[in-house]
Scaffold this active site. Structure first.
Site, PDB file in Angstrom:
ATOM      1  N   SER A  19       0.861  -1.184   0.000  1.00 54.90           N
ATOM      2  CA  SER A  19       0.000   0.000   0.000  1.00 54.90           C
ATOM      3  C   SER A  19       0.896   1.231   0.000  1.00 54.90           C
ATOM      4  O   SER A  19       1.538   1.539   1.014  1.00 54.90           O
ATOM      5  CB  SER A  19      -0.912   0.004   1.229  1.00 54.90           C
ATOM      6  OG  SER A  19      -1.820  -1.071   1.178  1.00 54.90           O
ATOM      7  N   LYS A  48      -7.163   1.445  -3.001  1.00 55.33           N
ATOM      8  CA  LYS A  48      -6.762   1.073  -1.638  1.00 55.33           C
ATOM      9  C   LYS A  48      -6.919   2.246  -0.683  1.00 55.33           C
ATOM     10  O   LYS A  48      -7.332   2.081   0.469  1.00 55.33           O
ATOM     11  CB  LYS A  48      -5.319   0.563  -1.623  1.00 55.33           C
ATOM     12  CG  LYS A  48      -4.827   0.151  -0.228  1.00 55.33           C
ATOM     13  CD  LYS A  48      -5.703  -0.932   0.399  1.00 55.33           C
ATOM     14  CE  LYS A  48      -5.299  -1.224   1.847  1.00 55.33           C
ATOM     15  NZ  LYS A  48      -4.043  -1.949   1.984  1.00 55.33           N
ATOM     16  N   LYS A 102      -0.698   5.685   8.504  1.00 55.28           N
ATOM     17  CA  LYS A 102       0.093   5.878   7.280  1.00 55.28           C
ATOM     18  C   LYS A 102      -0.816   5.956   6.061  1.00 55.28           C
ATOM     19  O   LYS A 102      -0.659   6.840   5.197  1.00 55.28           O
ATOM     20  CB  LYS A 102       1.092   4.732   7.132  1.00 55.28           C
ATOM     21  CG  LYS A 102       1.975   4.788   5.889  1.00 55.28           C
ATOM     22  CD  LYS A 102       1.471   3.944   4.729  1.00 55.28           C
ATOM     23  CE  LYS A 102       1.518   2.462   5.025  1.00 55.28           C
ATOM     24  NZ  LYS A 102       1.131   1.645   3.834  1.00 55.28           N
TER      25      LYS A 102
END
Length: 282
Positions: A87, A161, A229
């Site tokens: 990711s 994502k 994150k």
């Protein structure tokens, strides 16, 4: 994910920055390589699954953890397909693909959702960006790990994502706050969660993370740090598009506060503990 690939009959060569993690999969019949270059030698399809975009760049091209002569690019065969399932930022995925294409290697960005449970069961949601022909080439490999969907050109998998992580992060916050409100008012949060199941509030988050909240089970599967994150990656991407995200911004601040209060390496469901702490502070 490696075990699902091995079970589907794909021969594997593995490399990890922490060698013991790769060696733990030796029982699958996989070979453990000493360097990324060694790992990709002779491979027609290469998969990366790493913590963030900076590490992906180091492993592919060199720097940091990997000297350039030991990086994957030094061993990739022309015509190989690199599938990055990490990711990372969409802009990083596009940059990596351009550098690989310049070396005669094709690329897909194909991040996943479903956590450790989905990885073990082979039911991951896989969001792929890149050339449709490359996606079809990768489909048998991806299908061994979950349900792949081609969502657009290079970088689109990472955009999907980010959308996923926005929904996950925001919904975890909603479930936590709702259960704490019910508890504050005298209702049993275990029973409230049970009552909500099957109604319009039903979700995978209410099912899985809600259960962790009412059981006080915050052992790491995903983590507050990784969720933060991803939320910050979404914020960065939105800023580049001049796109306002007030809900995501608010939740990102909550995850940041949770990390600051010692919860970074607990499961995302531990946002419940941060909201609980705030109530005690009132």
């Amino acid at each position: 994910m490696a075990r699902r690939l091995a079970a589907a009959g794909f021969p594997l060569t593995l490399w990890n920055r922490t060698r013991a993690k790769a060696e733990a999969l030796a029982d699958t019949g996989a070979r453990v390589a000493a360097t990324p270059r060694d790992a990709v030698a002779g491979a027609s399809i290469v998969i990366t699954m790493l913590e963030h975009g900076g590490v992906v760049s180091e492993v592919l091209f060199g720097g940091g953890c990997c000297a350039t002569e030991h990086a994957a690019l030094a061993g990739l065969a022309p015509g190989a397909l690199v599938i990055d399932m990490s990711s990372i930022l969409p802009e990083q995925a596009r940059e990596h693909a351009q550098r690989l294409q310049a070396a005669g290697v094709t690329a897909l960005d194909a991040p996943v959702s479903g956590g450790t449970l989905g990885a073990e069961a082979g039911t991951l949601a896989i969001m792929a960006g890149g050339n449709p022909a490359d996606f079809e080439r990768a489909r048998p490999v991806l299908t061994a790990m979950g349900r792949p969907v081609h969502v657009g050109p290079t970088g689109s998998g990472q955009l999907a994502k980010l959308a996923n992580q926005m929904i996950v992060g925001i919904t975890i916050g909603a479930v936590a706050e709702a259960l704490l409100l019910a508890e504050r008012g005298g209702a049993d949060p275990v029973k409230v969660r049970e009552a909500l199941r099957g109604g319009f509030a039903e979700s995978r988050i209410l099912e899985v993370h809600g259960q962790r909240m009412v059981q006080g089970d915050f052992a790491k599967r995903g983590s507050i740090a990784i969720q933060l994150k991803d939320m910050r990656n979404a914020q960065h991407t939105a800023q580049g598009m001049d796109f306002d995200m007030p809900i995501t911004d608010e939740l990102a601040a909550l995850y940041a506060s949770a990390a600051e209060h010692g919860l970074a390496e607990l499961d995302q469901a531990a946002l419940f503990k941060e909201l609980q702490r705030r109530q005690k502070a009132v």
